[in-house]
Design a protein around this motif. Structure first.
Motif, PDB file in Angstrom:
ATOM      1  N   UNK A   1     -28.295 -12.916  37.715  1.00  0.00           N
ATOM      2  CA  UNK A   1     -27.467 -14.116  37.736  1.00  0.00           C
ATOM      3  C   UNK A   1     -26.008 -13.755  38.015  1.00  0.00           C
ATOM      4  N   UNK A   2     -25.511 -12.702  37.406  1.00  0.00           N
ATOM      5  CA  UNK A   2     -24.136 -12.264  37.629  1.00  0.00           C
ATOM      6  C   UNK A   2     -23.927 -11.857  39.089  1.00  0.00           C
ATOM      7  N   UNK A   3     -24.858 -11.095  39.618  1.00  0.00           N
ATOM      8  CA  UNK A   3     -24.774 -10.649  41.017  1.00  0.00           C
ATOM      9  C   UNK A   3     -24.842 -11.843  41.974  1.00  0.00           C
ATOM     10  N   UNK A   4     -25.713 -12.780  41.682  1.00  0.00           N
ATOM     11  CA  UNK A   4     -25.876 -13.981  42.516  1.00  0.00           C
ATOM     12  C   UNK A   4     -24.587 -14.801  42.520  1.00  0.00           C
ATOM     13  N   UNK A   5     -23.967 -14.961  41.361  1.00  0.00           N
ATOM     14  CA  UNK A   5     -22.715 -15.705  41.260  1.00  0.00           C
ATOM     15  C   UNK A   5     -21.614 -15.024  42.064  1.00  0.00           C
TER      16      UNK A   5
ATOM     17  N   UNK B   1     -19.558 -16.682  45.252  1.00  0.00           N
ATOM     18  CA  UNK B   1     -18.098 -16.723  45.299  1.00  0.00           C
ATOM     19  C   UNK B   1     -17.582 -16.116  46.598  1.00  0.00           C
ATOM     20  N   UNK B   2     -18.181 -15.017  47.034  1.00  0.00           N
ATOM     21  CA  UNK B   2     -17.763 -14.366  48.280  1.00  0.00           C
ATOM     22  C   UNK B   2     -18.038 -15.266  49.483  1.00  0.00           C
ATOM     23  N   UNK B   3     -19.174 -15.942  49.485  1.00  0.00           N
ATOM     24  CA  UNK B   3     -19.514 -16.854  50.588  1.00  0.00           C
ATOM     25  C   UNK B   3     -18.545 -18.026  50.625  1.00  0.00           C
ATOM     26  N   UNK B   4     -18.234 -18.601  49.470  1.00  0.00           N
ATOM     27  CA  UNK B   4     -17.294 -19.722  49.413  1.00  0.00           C
ATOM     28  C   UNK B   4     -15.912 -19.299  49.893  1.00  0.00           C
TER      29      UNK B   4
END
Length: 118
Positions: free
Chosen positions: A20-24, A28-31
């Motif tokens: 979950x931390x990695x996915x978040x 954030x990087x994509x946004x």
């Protein structure tokens, strides 16, 4: 003798938290990348471009120029500044030569006033 409680490993629960931390972080990087994408402005005719360049030079107005070249399928950020000179190939905005044929869109640029900056 004292009884020790056996350690219970969280197994999947531990790894799900990591996932979950990695996915978040990835979201954030994509946004952030999407926020940095420069939207295409309407393509202007050579006559429209010439009129704005002429007025900017005569009245010493700042301009913002979007060039038509794409980098990684995205437009580059606008080149902003005053016209410092020109030659047969293009116009100098600051120290940067912007070729006439590469100008996609050009507008006057209003720098924020000191009292409008927050």
């Amino acid at each position: 003798m004292s009884m020790l409680h056996p350690y219970q490993d969280r197994k999947k629960l531990k790894w799900m938290g990591f996932f979950l931390s990695e996915h978040t972080s990835n979201l954030d990087a994509i946004e952030e990348e999407e926020r940095n994408v420069t939207a295409p402005k309407p393509e202007m005719t050579p006559q429209e471009i010439h009129e704005i360049l002429t007025e900017a030079k005569v009245k010493n107005k700042a301009i913002e120029v979007q060039v038509s070249e794409l980098v990684d399928d995205n437009y580059q950020p606008d080149i902003i500044g005053h016209i410092q000179g020109h030659d047969e190939t293009g116009v100098y905005i600051g120290d940067e030569l912007v070729e006439y044929e590469s100008i996609r869109n050009i507008n006057f640029h209003d720098f924020p006033k000191w009292f409008d900056v927050q």
